[in-house]
Design a protein around this motif. Structure first.
Motif, PDB file in Angstrom:
ATOM      1  N   ILE A 125      34.046  55.463  32.869  1.00  0.00           N
ATOM      2  CA  ILE A 125      33.866  54.021  32.885  1.00  0.00           C
ATOM      3  C   ILE A 125      34.063  53.437  31.510  1.00  0.00           C
ATOM      4  N   MET A 126      34.970  52.358  31.611  1.00  0.00           N
ATOM      5  CA  MET A 126      35.282  51.835  30.211  1.00  0.00           C
ATOM      6  C   MET A 126      34.546  50.636  30.271  1.00  0.00           C
ATOM      7  N   GLY A 127      33.936  50.080  31.156  1.00  0.00           N
ATOM      8  CA  GLY A 127      33.166  49.080  31.181  1.00  0.00           C
ATOM      9  C   GLY A 127      33.367  48.215  32.529  1.00  0.00           C
ATOM     10  N   SER A 128      32.263  47.261  32.606  1.00  0.00           N
ATOM     11  CA  SER A 128      32.127  46.609  33.854  1.00  0.00           C
ATOM     12  C   SER A 128      31.726  44.973  33.539  1.00  0.00           C
ATOM     13  N   ALA A 129      32.078  44.267  34.686  1.00  0.00           N
ATOM     14  CA  ALA A 129      32.071  42.671  34.315  1.00  0.00           C
ATOM     15  C   ALA A 129      31.492  42.246  35.853  1.00  0.00           C
ATOM     16  N   LEU A 130      30.553  41.242  35.749  1.00  0.00           N
ATOM     17  CA  LEU A 130      29.959  40.588  36.865  1.00  0.00           C
ATOM     18  C   LEU A 130      30.399  39.174  36.775  1.00  0.00           C
ATOM     19  N   PHE A 131      30.855  38.711  37.956  1.00  0.00           N
ATOM     20  CA  PHE A 131      31.448  37.425  38.018  1.00  0.00           C
ATOM     21  C   PHE A 131      30.870  36.546  39.257  1.00  0.00           C
ATOM     22  N   GLU A 132      30.513  35.558  39.218  1.00  0.00           N
ATOM     23  CA  GLU A 132      30.216  34.624  40.476  1.00  0.00           C
ATOM     24  C   GLU A 132      31.723  33.875  40.824  1.00  0.00           C
ATOM     25  N   VAL A 133      32.016  34.006  42.180  1.00  0.00           N
ATOM     26  CA  VAL A 133      33.281  33.728  42.547  1.00  0.00           C
ATOM     27  C   VAL A 133      33.564  31.942  42.542  1.00  0.00           C
ATOM     28  N   GLY A 134      32.301  31.506  42.963  1.00  0.00           N
ATOM     29  CA  GLY A 134      32.376  29.907  43.161  1.00  0.00           C
ATOM     30  C   GLY A 134      32.842  29.449  41.569  1.00  0.00           C
ATOM     31  N   GLU A 135      32.202  30.057  40.527  1.00  0.00           N
ATOM     32  CA  GLU A 135      32.231  29.820  39.077  1.00  0.00           C
ATOM     33  C   GLU A 135      33.782  30.136  38.750  1.00  0.00           C
ATOM     34  N   VAL A 136      34.190  30.940  39.144  1.00  0.00           N
ATOM     35  CA  VAL A 136      35.657  31.440  38.916  1.00  0.00           C
ATOM     36  C   VAL A 136      36.692  30.139  39.318  1.00  0.00           C
ATOM     37  N   LEU A 137      36.254  30.028  40.723  1.00  0.00           N
ATOM     38  CA  LEU A 137      37.150  29.050  41.239  1.00  0.00           C
ATOM     39  C   LEU A 137      37.116  27.710  40.630  1.00  0.00           C
ATOM     40  N   GLY A 138      35.993  27.445  40.331  1.00  0.00           N
ATOM     41  CA  GLY A 138      35.715  26.081  39.718  1.00  0.00           C
ATOM     42  C   GLY A 138      36.130  25.731  38.282  1.00  0.00           C
ATOM     43  N   SER A 139      36.721  26.981  37.792  1.00  0.00           N
ATOM     44  CA  SER A 139      37.410  26.985  36.200  1.00  0.00           C
ATOM     45  C   SER A 139      38.685  26.501  36.340  1.00  0.00           C
ATOM     46  N   ARG A 140      39.349  26.060  35.305  1.00  0.00           N
ATOM     47  CA  ARG A 140      40.664  25.599  35.221  1.00  0.00           C
ATOM     48  C   ARG A 140      41.520  26.933  35.221  1.00  0.00           C
ATOM     49  N   GLY A 141      42.549  26.764  36.141  1.00  0.00           N
ATOM     50  CA  GLY A 141      43.346  27.907  36.640  1.00  0.00           C
ATOM     51  C   GLY A 141      42.849  28.940  37.422  1.00  0.00           C
ATOM     52  N   ASN A 142      41.437  28.556  37.817  1.00  0.00           N
ATOM     53  CA  ASN A 142      40.584  29.493  38.501  1.00  0.00           C
ATOM     54  C   ASN A 142      40.740  31.048  37.830  1.00  0.00           C
ATOM     55  N   ALA A 143      40.396  31.158  36.784  1.00  0.00           N
ATOM     56  CA  ALA A 143      40.364  32.233  36.032  1.00  0.00           C
ATOM     57  C   ALA A 143      39.194  32.335  35.082  1.00  0.00           C
ATOM     58  N   ALA A 144      38.504  33.798  34.715  1.00  0.00           N
ATOM     59  CA  ALA A 144      37.441  33.612  33.935  1.00  0.00           C
ATOM     60  C   ALA A 144      37.613  35.071  33.001  1.00  0.00           C
ATOM     61  N   ALA A 145      37.140  35.030  31.690  1.00  0.00           N
ATOM     62  CA  ALA A 145      37.299  36.324  31.011  1.00  0.00           C
ATOM     63  C   ALA A 145      35.750  36.795  30.318  1.00  0.00           C
ATOM     64  N   LYS A 146      35.462  37.908  30.449  1.00  0.00           N
ATOM     65  CA  LYS A 146      34.263  38.598  29.825  1.00  0.00           C
ATOM     66  C   LYS A 146      34.628  39.532  29.320  1.00  0.00           C
ATOM     67  N   ARG A 147      33.492  39.870  28.158  1.00  0.00           N
ATOM     68  CA  ARG A 147      33.775  41.152  27.235  1.00  0.00           C
ATOM     69  C   ARG A 147      33.171  42.267  28.202  1.00  0.00           C
ATOM     70  N   LEU A 148      33.556  43.388  27.734  1.00  0.00           N
ATOM     71  CA  LEU A 148      33.405  44.597  28.457  1.00  0.00           C
ATOM     72  C   LEU A 148      32.380  45.461  27.601  1.00  0.00           C
ATOM     73  N   GLN A 149      31.427  46.222  28.248  1.00  0.00           N
ATOM     74  CA  GLN A 149      30.254  46.752  27.241  1.00  0.00           C
ATOM     75  C   GLN A 149      30.972  47.865  26.139  1.00  0.00           C
ATOM     76  N   ASN A 150      31.927  48.545  26.592  1.00  0.00           N
ATOM     77  CA  ASN A 150      32.439  49.531  25.750  1.00  0.00           C
ATOM     78  C   ASN A 150      33.786  49.237  24.768  1.00  0.00           C
ATOM     79  N   GLY A 151      33.947  47.779  24.941  1.00  0.00           N
ATOM     80  CA  GLY A 151      35.026  47.088  23.923  1.00  0.00           C
ATOM     81  C   GLY A 151      36.395  46.625  25.165  1.00  0.00           C
TER      82      GLY A 151
END
Length: 617
Positions: A125-151
């Motif tokens: 595993i290189m890392g994982s990321a948790l997202f809430e779908v409504g939050e992504v849909l509500g963002s401009r462009g329906n996109a979100a970014a998050k850092r991964l634990q291992n880089g």
């Protein structure tokens, strides 16, 4: 009409940590799991992407579909990034890189064994990321970014899927006289001639209202070894993945010469549509496999080299047809190639998610009942009595609904109004709470609510929210006008918290009927144990003379869980929003393109989530 939406998720990553040592580069792929309402619930595998070999900045072509999203209900997904291990299949990486279907089967088998048989997952595993779908849909462009634990960073993009479009495209293409990208280098090194090994990639077009265009990869073919007139294997593609069911949506095909290093050389590209591919097959059904697809001296589907814009090889459509689930048993049945099937576009009713991904802003306004029916705020029995250790129902309801709604509002600014208070002896049934006309975020709403309780507060009776309904309708129209100037739409939700017991039912009914012409929904939360029969009437089918229902009522005490409250309260919003705009022939805009370089990157989740990603701590 179903309130559950089907979505599709596209993924890319940047700056992943190399787990393969100094002499090799990691081969990342992603697994998407559904966590549902609770981010710590057992994961359900939604799907996985392809493997991108020798790449630490991958853009995966496989789209993962999500079922179960509903407005008003938290819906968490978690994405895990893994470094593919070729040793799992007992094959070398070079051979696997040319067989994407085999690689996919290996991953599916490994995931199944891990989840069902609890075997160790063989890929690091290189890392994982948790997202809430409504939050992504509500963002401009329906996109979100998050850092991964291992880089590195993970970027997720979500858009609507045509859940009623089960059609697939059956496609086989071939090439003729493609340029050899290997001969010059080999001749210079005295190694003799060798022909290139071509493959192709399919891209879907994502267009921004400003005119900017992005291309998202959705498919990669197998590699045909050392052949400049290749015939690629037939493939079957979901139309919702390739063009979201729109046969006239532009797609792009890029042909490349394979390189083991992953630095493939482009041989050329062309743009077309699914409808055009189908038409070419229909038009040339009696011809040879390899066709010169030129028309009126204009290249229709010939590969063009970008540098000098000359035709450099040709592509032909060997097979192209639509497959759809049309038999009584649901068996795939291939459509005859003699006609072009009907397109699916916005001539049909769009979905709520279509409007979200098309740039529609969903905003929240709040109106709070400060009438004497709540009791004296300093009395522990009052509905407004506040204890930081045990917040009252007004506070909890504001926080619950506010958290859900805030993610769909990009500027996080909300008007908060009150009613039922006398100022200077004059009854005021629509006054500003807090110092600002629009407060910032959910915390701002809560602070504005508490700011009203000052010495000398004179509470009145009975509740009357006709003025706040009229004000919300005016506000909704203003917001729509402002967004239309930007090429977008806006819809407003008025949240009323009240003890009920209104006496001016007919006046309230009229106010709601007038407000129904605005892009507005009214949701009412009943606080306490009073008589809510009038609220239930306003929510009924007979409440409006013209049958336009924009109202939803729930009693706070009927729900033990926060998610159940927001689910019931916001249940009718999607249909009300679509009804309003569709009846006025106001269609969703083009999906807004996101700029990966400018996304706000969230901090990484706790490192422990990587250990329990597939459900085994």
């Amino acid at each position: 009409m179903s309130k559950i939406s089907r979505l599709q998720v596209s993924l890319m990553a940047r700056g992943l940590k190399n787990l393969s040592g100094m002499l090799q580069t990691s081969d990342p792929f992603a697994i998407v799991t559904i966590r549902g309402k609770d981010p710590d619930s057992d994961p359900i595998i939604a799907g996985h992407t392809d493997v991108v070999y020798n790449e630490l900045d991958p853009t995966w072509s496989t789209v993962v579909f999500l079922d179960g999203y509903k407005f008003g209900v938290p819906h968490f997904i978690e994405v895990g990034i893994f470094d593919f291990s070729a040793k799992t299949a007992g094959m070398n990486e070079k051979d696997l890189a040319k067989q994407s279907s085999l690689t996919s089967a290996i991953i599916s088998k490994d995931v199944s064994r891990n989840t069902k048989e609890k075997t160790k997952f063989p890929h690091k595993i290189m890392g994982s990321a948790l997202f809430e779908v409504g939050e992504v849909l509500g963002s401009r462009g329906n996109a979100a970014a998050k850092r991964l634990q291992n880089g590195g960073e993970l970027i997720v993009h979500i858009e609507s899927s045509k859940s009623n479009d089960a059609r697939k495209l059956c496609l086989q293409i071939g090439g003729m006289d493609l340029p050899n990208k290997d001969s010059k280098t080999r001749e210079r090194l005295g190694l003799g001639k060798k022909m290139s090994s071509p493959f192709y990639e399919l891209y879907r077009r994502v267009e921004k209202p400003t005119g900017d265009v992005a291309w998202n990869k959705v498919y990669r073919s197998s590699v045909v070894k050392q052949n400049l007139s290749p015939l690629w294997e037939e493939t079957t593609l979901d139309l919702e993945t390739l063009c979201n069911g729109d046969l006239d949506r532009t797609i792009k095909i890029v042909v490349l010469a394979y390189r083991k290093s992953g630095k493939h050389k482009q041989m050329g590209e062309f743009k077309t549509t699914v409808a055009e591919l189908l038409e070419m097959k229909v038009r040339d059904a009696g011809s040879e496999d390899f066709l010169d697809l030129r028309k009126s001296d204009k290249t229709v589907a010939g590969i063009e080299v970008l540098e000098d814009n000359v035709c450099n090889g040709k592509i032909c459509v060997v097979e192209a047809g639509i497959i759809e689930l049309s038999t009584p048993l649901g068996i795939d049945k291939k459509k005859k190639f003699g006609s072009i099937p009907k397109n699916i576009g916005f001539s049909e009713r769009p979905s709520f998610v279509d409007y979200l991904t098309g740039g529609c802003k969903v905003g929240l306004t709040v109106a709070i009942d400060y009438t004497a029916s709540n009791g004296d705020p300093i009395d522990p029995d009052s509905y407004h009595f506040y204890d930081s250790q045990k917040p009252n129902d007004y506070y909890r309801a504001l926080k619950s609904v506010g958290k859900i709604m805030a993610v769909y509002d990009s500027d996080q600014k909300f008007p908060v109004w009150g009613f039922g208070v006398k100022h200077g002896g004059v009854l005021n049934n629509c006054f500003q709470c807090g110092e600002e006309a629009e407060v910032q975020g959910v915390d701002g709403i809560l602070q504005a609510y508490k700011s009203v309780f000052k010495p000398g507060l004179c509470m009145s009776n009975p509740p009357d929210f006709t003025e706040v309904i009229s004000s919300a309708a005016s506000y909704a129209k203003f917001q729509l006008g402002a967004e239309q100037e930007k090429g977008n739409l806006a819809y407003t939700i008025l949240l009323i918290l009240t003890t009920g017991n209104i006496e001016n039912v007919r006046e309230t009914q009229i106010a709601l009927e007038q407000a129904s012409q605005a892009p507005l929904s009214v949701v009412i939360v009943g606080i306490g144990n009073g008589d809510f029969s009038t609220m239930e009437f306003l929510d009924g089918d007979d409440a409006t003379v013209r049958g336009i229902d924009i109202t939803q009522f729930v009693s706070y005490n009927d729900y033990d869980r926060e998610s159940d409250l927001t689910d019931a309260l916001l249940d009718e919003i999607p249909d009300q929003l679509v009804d309003h705009f569709y009846q006025k022939t106001m269609m969703p805009g083009e999906a807004v393109r996101y700029d990966a370089a400018n996304l706000r990157v969230q901090e990484a989740d706790d490192h422990g989530r990587t250990k329990s990603f597939l459900g085994s701590p």
